[in-house]
Design an enzyme around this catalytic site. Structure first.
Site, PDB file in Angstrom:
ATOM      1  N   ASN A  89       0.825  -1.206   0.000  1.00 50.85           N
ATOM      2  CA  ASN A  89       0.000   0.000   0.000  1.00 50.85           C
ATOM      3  C   ASN A  89       0.865   1.263   0.000  1.00 50.85           C
ATOM      4  O   ASN A  89       1.965   1.274   0.563  1.00 50.85           O
ATOM      5  CB  ASN A  89      -0.927   0.021   1.221  1.00 50.85           C
ATOM      6  CG  ASN A  89      -1.880  -1.153   1.226  1.00 50.85           C
ATOM      7  OD1 ASN A  89      -2.113  -1.775   0.189  1.00 50.85           O
ATOM      8  ND2 ASN A  89      -2.402  -1.497   2.389  1.00 50.85           N
ATOM      9  N   HIS A 106       5.998  -0.689  -2.641  1.00 50.95           N
ATOM     10  CA  HIS A 106       5.509   0.005  -3.840  1.00 50.95           C
ATOM     11  C   HIS A 106       5.577   1.520  -3.689  1.00 50.95           C
ATOM     12  O   HIS A 106       4.923   2.252  -4.432  1.00 50.95           O
ATOM     13  CB  HIS A 106       4.062  -0.427  -4.149  1.00 50.95           C
ATOM     14  CG  HIS A 106       3.970  -1.841  -4.629  1.00 50.95           C
ATOM     15  ND1 HIS A 106       2.781  -2.528  -4.723  1.00 50.95           N
ATOM     16  CD2 HIS A 106       4.936  -2.713  -5.034  1.00 50.95           C
ATOM     17  CE1 HIS A 106       3.015  -3.749  -5.168  1.00 50.95           C
ATOM     18  NE2 HIS A 106       4.307  -3.894  -5.361  1.00 50.95           N
ATOM     19  N   CYS A 114      12.483  12.573  -8.243  1.00 48.46           N
ATOM     20  CA  CYS A 114      12.900  13.242  -9.480  1.00 48.46           C
ATOM     21  C   CYS A 114      13.286  12.189 -10.506  1.00 48.46           C
ATOM     22  O   CYS A 114      14.182  11.366 -10.251  1.00 48.46           O
ATOM     23  CB  CYS A 114      14.094  14.159  -9.208  1.00 48.46           C
ATOM     24  SG  CYS A 114      14.713  14.938 -10.727  1.00 48.46           S
ATOM     25  N   LEU A 199     -10.743 -11.014   2.846  1.00 45.48           N
ATOM     26  CA  LEU A 199     -12.216 -11.044   2.775  1.00 45.48           C
ATOM     27  C   LEU A 199     -12.686 -12.248   1.962  1.00 45.48           C
ATOM     28  O   LEU A 199     -13.615 -12.960   2.323  1.00 45.48           O
ATOM     29  CB  LEU A 199     -12.721  -9.747   2.132  1.00 45.48           C
ATOM     30  CG  LEU A 199     -14.238  -9.505   2.182  1.00 45.48           C
ATOM     31  CD1 LEU A 199     -14.713  -9.402   3.633  1.00 45.48           C
ATOM     32  CD2 LEU A 199     -14.598  -8.223   1.422  1.00 45.48           C
TER      33      LEU A 199
END
Ligand code: APR
Length: 231
Positions: A89, A106, A114, A199
């Site tokens: 995340n 990530h 830059c 889930l």
């Protein structure tokens, strides 16, 4: 009990109001990955990409950590051995919930990079096309987020942690993006007990020793309570 290594994905932030990618109505049903999450997409239309991340940065800044984030911070604080949190995340909800030394493989919405000199700095709430780098002044600022085709961050350190894990848990991820999707294999090779908390069963659910299904705000605190009770 030795080191616990935890991988989290968008599902752990879903109940904080942040969208996931591949669920019904998720981010990848609203945008094409090649347009907003690749270097080529950024080169083609930097305004579209900045707009995509600006919206997510503003939304993430308003979000609050949920019971799952808080439970993992409690585990880090109270568990007698090391607890390492690796996240896919780019929000900061683990840190907002009290977790430390979170490895953002990530990148993060809070970071700017830059594209010319690799300088990194804290991103403003909204980045714009032609934003200049404070170090080299090139107009090539981009979000410090790892795009498809780019190398995720902290990989050597992550593999070291996986090699020493006695428990590996995957929380709120569909297990569709590599290299994160193969962490369960690395952990199992190291002899770790592997558990998926999600889930719905992920693509890799059958590779886990245990699968616990339900909303993260319910199943993660219960899982943490069990670990602390038996630690
Ligand atoms: N509680 C627990 N799990 C949930 C919840 C919830 N409330 N809501 C959704 N999930 C689960 C879904 O069942 C799904 O398996 O979270 C997972 C989200 O999967 P994805 O949307 O694919 O997100 P993620 O796995 O984090 O994606 C990995 O892909 O696009 C790239 O860079 C992006 O980091 C991202 C990576």
């Amino acid at each position: 009990m030795g080191k616990i290594v935890i991988l989290t994905g968008a599902g752990i932030s879903a109940e904080s109001g942040l969208g996931t990618f591949r669920d019904e109505g998720g981010l990848w049903s609203q945008h094409r990955i090649e347009d907003v999450a690749t270097p080529e997409g950024f080169a083609r239309d930097p305004a579209l990409v900045h707009g995509f991340y600006n919206a997510r940065r503003i939304q993430a800044a308003k979000a609050q950590p949920n019971a799952a984030h808080l439970a993992l911070a409690r585990l880090q604080r109270d568990f007698p051995s090391e607890v390492v949190i690796v996240t896919q995340n780019v929000d900061n909800l683990h840190e907002a919930g009290g977790a430390e030394n979170v490895l953002h493989m990530h990148g993060t919405l809070a970071g700017a990079l830059c594209a010319t000199c690799d300088h990194r700095w804290t991103a403003p709430p909204e980045m714009s096309v032609g934003e200049v780098c404070p170090a080299c002044t090139a107009p090539s600022a981009r979000p410090d987020v790892v795009w498809f085709g780019e190398m995720p961050y902290h990989m050597d350190l992550i593999y070291d942690h996986l090699a020493g894990a006695t428990v590996f848990a995957s929380i709120g991820t569909s297990g569709q993006v590599y290299p994160a999707a193969a962490f369960v294999h690395e952990a199992a090779l190291a002899g770790a007990r592997t558990v998926e908390l999600n889930l719905d069963p992920s693509d890799g659910a059958s590779r886990y020793d245990e699968v616990i299904l339900g909303p993260a705000t319910q199943i993660v605190p219960q899982w943490v309570d069990g670990l602390l009770t038996h630690s």
